[in-house]
Write an enzyme that holds these catalytic residues in place. Structure first.
Site, PDB file in Angstrom:
ATOM      1  N   GLY A  44       0.804  -1.211   0.000  1.00  0.00           N
ATOM      2  CA  GLY A  44       0.000   0.000   0.000  1.00  0.00           C
ATOM      3  C   GLY A  44       0.836   1.258   0.000  1.00  0.00           C
ATOM      4  O   GLY A  44       0.380   2.307  -0.464  1.00  0.00           O
ATOM      5  N   ASP A  99       3.467  -4.676  13.369  1.00  0.00           N
ATOM      6  CA  ASP A  99       2.877  -5.290  12.180  1.00  0.00           C
ATOM      7  C   ASP A  99       3.478  -6.673  11.946  1.00  0.00           C
ATOM      8  O   ASP A  99       3.824  -7.025  10.814  1.00  0.00           O
ATOM      9  CB  ASP A  99       3.086  -4.399  10.955  1.00  0.00           C
ATOM     10  CG  ASP A  99       2.148  -4.754   9.801  1.00  0.00           C
ATOM     11  OD1 ASP A  99       1.091  -5.374  10.066  1.00  0.00           O
ATOM     12  OD2 ASP A  99       2.457  -4.417   8.645  1.00  0.00           O
ATOM     13  N   PRO A 158       2.530 -13.044   8.926  1.00  0.00           N
ATOM     14  CA  PRO A 158       3.275 -13.981   8.072  1.00  0.00           C
ATOM     15  C   PRO A 158       3.933 -13.315   6.871  1.00  0.00           C
ATOM     16  O   PRO A 158       5.011 -13.735   6.440  1.00  0.00           O
ATOM     17  CB  PRO A 158       2.191 -14.980   7.632  1.00  0.00           C
ATOM     18  CG  PRO A 158       1.193 -14.954   8.749  1.00  0.00           C
ATOM     19  CD  PRO A 158       1.157 -13.533   9.211  1.00  0.00           C
TER      20      PRO A 158
END
Length: 362
Positions: A21, A134, A137
């Site tokens: 993002g 944050d 995986p």
């Protein structure tokens, strides 16, 4: 950024390896040092946004402070054409998300080994005063030698630093957010402990701990009770995971080092030696001070406990001898120390050390 782009006059881009993002990541070759690197460039759509720009540059400054085998290294930072970039270590491997997508749930020993490595990296970051915020995986990379590295400190921040997000803004991926993050509250290292627990749950179960359609629903489920059981895990290991996922940060393991100790004790390959007590620092009160760290694994933690117990016994013996009137006999010549086995990779070394410890225990 294309395959013909040269960044900073020395990094020749080979191909794009990921989009996010906020940024694009490319594989490149450092023309001066002749090595492959990863280059992360802020999205051009965000270069005019001072908040995102500052967050991106702050990531580089903070990540550059961290030097640990289980954290992706930052080599360089710069700006070209008004677009800031970060040059990082290139990990030839895959993310945990890719790994589990390819293999499905992992066996308990493999999942614990990966979690122990993540603990080592987080302990180092927390000791430096940084909370990742944050852990998921997609941000945990596994190299060809099975070494895990924590990546993307893009939303990390100093424990006592300025918060760049507006009040109530939630950062991170929802499935791995701690309850305090889901509510947009102040977070500490305990939030990383929760997120790593959620990752470990997914490694064992093949799915995140909770299913939800909104952050409000997630918050309710987190506080209502524990997630579904983990049939693939031992009761001891499941208990550790559930402690990580406690809604109250004070009920979680107090630090990444403490979590590593609990995971080691729950592992089938743990040696029988008594483990050392976790350090006094808690995850909710991170002390920013340099410390020497190393990759944690069950055999190594057990060995540290054995060595610590031996050192303590020796210290007590010396202390008891102080002030005696009778002369003490000369100390015996110390026995020759055993040479610890080593492998060609960290994973191989851990396996050889585990075999060595089991042979010694027998």
């Amino acid at each position: 950024m294309t395959a013909r782009t040269v960044v900073g006059g020395r990094y020749a881009v080979e191909r794009i390896v990921g989009h996010g993002g906020m940024a694009t990541v490319a594989l490149a070759r450092d023309g001066e040092l002749g090595r492959r690197v990863a280059i992360k460039r802020l999205s051009e759509a965000l270069t005019g946004d001072e908040i995102f720009r500052e967050r991106f540059l702050r990531e580089a400054r903070m990540a550059a402070q961290l030097a640990h085998p289980n954290i992706v290294a930052v080599f360089d930072v710069g700006e070209e054409g008004g677009v800031p970039y970060i040059v990082m270590e290139y990990v030839d491997g895959e993310t945990l998300a890719d790994l589990t997508s390819r293999t499905g749930p992992l066996d308990a020993d493999r999942a614990v080994d990966l979690a122990l490595q993540a603990c080592a990296g987080l302990e180092h970051a927390h000791a430096a005063g940084l909370v990742h915020r944050d852990v998921k995986p997609q941000n945990l990379l596994v190299g060809a030698d099975d070494t895990l590295k924590i990546a993307d400190f893009g939303i990390a921040r100093p424990v006592d630093g300025t918060q760049l997000t507006l009040a109530g803004t939630v950062l991170g991926t929802a499935a791995y957010l701690s309850p305090e993050q889901a509510l947009g509250e102040q977070v500490t290292g305990a939030a990383d402990i929760y997120s790593l627990g959620a990752v470990l749950y997914e490694l064992l179960a093949g799915r995140p701990p909770y299913t939800f359609d909104s952050l409000d629903e997630l918050s309710v489920k987190q506080r209502q009770g524990p997630p579904p059981s983990l049939p693939a895990a031992s009761p001891e290991l499941e208990g550790v995971v559930r402690r990580c996922l406690a809604a109250d940060p004070a009920q979680r393991p107090p630090s990444a080092a403490a979590l590593a100790r609990e995971l080691s004790e729950s592992s089938a390959e743990s040696a029988t030696d008594q483990l050392p007590a976790p350090r006094a620092t808690t995850a909710t009160r991170v002390v920013a001070r340099p410390r020497r760290t190393f990759r944690l694994s069950a055999p190594r933690v057990a060995l540290a406990g054995a060595l610590g117990a031996a050192a303590l016994a020796g210290g007590l013996a010396l202390g008891l001898g102080v002030g005696r009137d009778d002369p003490s006999p000369p100390p015996a010549r110390p026995a020759r120390a055993d040479v610890l086995p080593r492998g060609e990779t960290p994973a191989a070394s851990a396996r050889k050390l585990a075999d060595w410890l089991r042979a010694r225990a027998g």
